[in-house]
Scaffold this motif. Sequence first.
Motif, PDB file in Angstrom:
ATOM      1  N   ALA A 212       1.053  -1.332  -0.319  1.00  0.00           N
ATOM      2  CA  ALA A 212       0.134   0.240   0.138  1.00  0.00           C
ATOM      3  C   ALA A 212       0.364   1.131  -0.242  1.00  0.00           C
ATOM      4  O   ALA A 212       0.309   2.211  -0.695  1.00  0.00           O
ATOM      5  CB  ALA A 212      -1.175   0.039   0.965  1.00  0.00           C
TER       6      ALA A 212
ATOM      7  N   ASP B 297       0.974   4.380  -2.811  1.00  0.00           N
ATOM      8  CA  ASP B 297       0.733   5.338  -2.841  1.00  0.00           C
ATOM      9  C   ASP B 297       1.373   6.417  -3.122  1.00  0.00           C
ATOM     10  O   ASP B 297       1.038   7.242  -4.047  1.00  0.00           O
ATOM     11  CB  ASP B 297       0.778   5.560  -1.109  1.00  0.00           C
TER      12      ASP B 297
ATOM     13  N   SER C 190      -4.853   0.017   0.676  1.00  0.00           N
ATOM     14  CA  SER C 190      -5.292   1.245   0.562  1.00  0.00           C
ATOM     15  C   SER C 190      -6.001   1.271  -0.452  1.00  0.00           C
ATOM     16  O   SER C 190      -7.086   0.404  -1.843  1.00  0.00           O
ATOM     17  CB  SER C 190      -4.401   0.307  -0.891  1.00  0.00           C
TER      18      SER C 190
END
Length: 345
Positions: free
Chosen positions: A23, A27, A65
């Motif tokens: 995750a 990002d 996420s």
Amino acid sequence: MSQESCLGPAASRLLDEELAALAGDIDRENRVPDSLIEKAAAEGLFDIGSVECLLQAVRRASRFSRGFAHVLLVHGSCRLAVGGEGRVYALGITEAGGGTDVRANIATRAEELGGGSYRLEGMKYFTSNALYASHFVVLALAGEEPALFLCEKQPRIRVEPLDLSGFRGSGVGKVVFDGAVCERLTEPGVDGVRAALGYINVGRLGYASLALGIADRAIEVIVEAASSKRVFGKRLLDYQGVQWRIASIAARRAALESLVVSALDGGGRVDPEKAAMAKVLGGELALEAAWSAVQILGGRGLAMWGEAERMYRDAKVIDIGEGAKEVLMDYIAGRTVKKVLGSRG
Ligand SMILES: Cc1cc2nc3c(=O)[nH]c(=O)nc-3n(C[C@H](O)[C@H](O)[C@H](O)COP(=O)(O)OP(=O)(O)OC[C@H]3O[C@@H](n4cnc5c(N)ncnc54)[C@H](O)[C@@H]3O)c2cc1C
């Protein structure tokens, strides 16, 4: 999660463990790795057959996420409506003029070529999944009538990535249709804007599910942080100020969960008013939960690219995507007033 899971053990593991590990990179890099999309597809996450199961997958993915959860949501809502042809679907409704007044802002035009084919010219903005899409569902004007079209990825469709602060990795882009050849999805006489609302209503419940995922994870983050920290001789978790934050998030989460369930009739139909309410309340829940996670972590919660900071950036998107909060409030108020005043309203 209180509902029985519709996801297999391998898909659940992917959303719990592998996604947790990836995750941060998703990002930072604003991109879901192709390998994750392929693996998720192999585990059935790209051919989910019901709205209920799609929302479960979105909530579960959203714990770690929101970018990837949004990929599943946009693809899944299109696939449920269009069928199985596309490997990854994107939905292009919003244009440069803005997403609120969709009807007034359609500048993309479709010219009939015959045999059910149309040539599309125009530009869509904020198209999620654009970076990964094999197929685009697109709102465009056929003459003066708004209609939906299905466009397979082709050289006459150009995608430019957008760098937003929230839902990073959701593959958002500007999409230029430069004479792309597409097929018409809606019959002549069927309003494409109304047809698009079918996708959007599932999307609004999806945004509520994204919020539920943020709340699920925020509660874990808060409890873990507050139980391992001591302040003035006792655990942070033992302070009422912390406990009441947890209680508030948990109570609102339970209420939203029930609202989402009650918005579905079990046959894939969505109550649009409840979907709007769920999205509005989801935005409030996500912001409260993410705000509390940052607060309880203190200065560590503000660390750039950290989990709580990411939650906070993502929570704000829920107030905007799939219809700005104010527009949904207008809609809910209109329906509520009409129930009281009837035709006098
Ligand atoms: C991460 C992300 C993903 C998205 N994915 C997609 C996608 O896949 N496909 C797609 O087509 N679109 C997508 N969108 C676009 C999204 O649907 C629009 O952002 C949304 O509809 C709002 O439109 P806008 O951003 O153009 O805001 P505008 O229409 O420009 O409105 C700006 C602001 O005006 C205010 N406002 C508007 N109307 C009122 C009112 N009646 N009363 C008071 N205030 C008002 C609101 O605060 C609103 O935020 C995405 C957006 C985001 C952020």
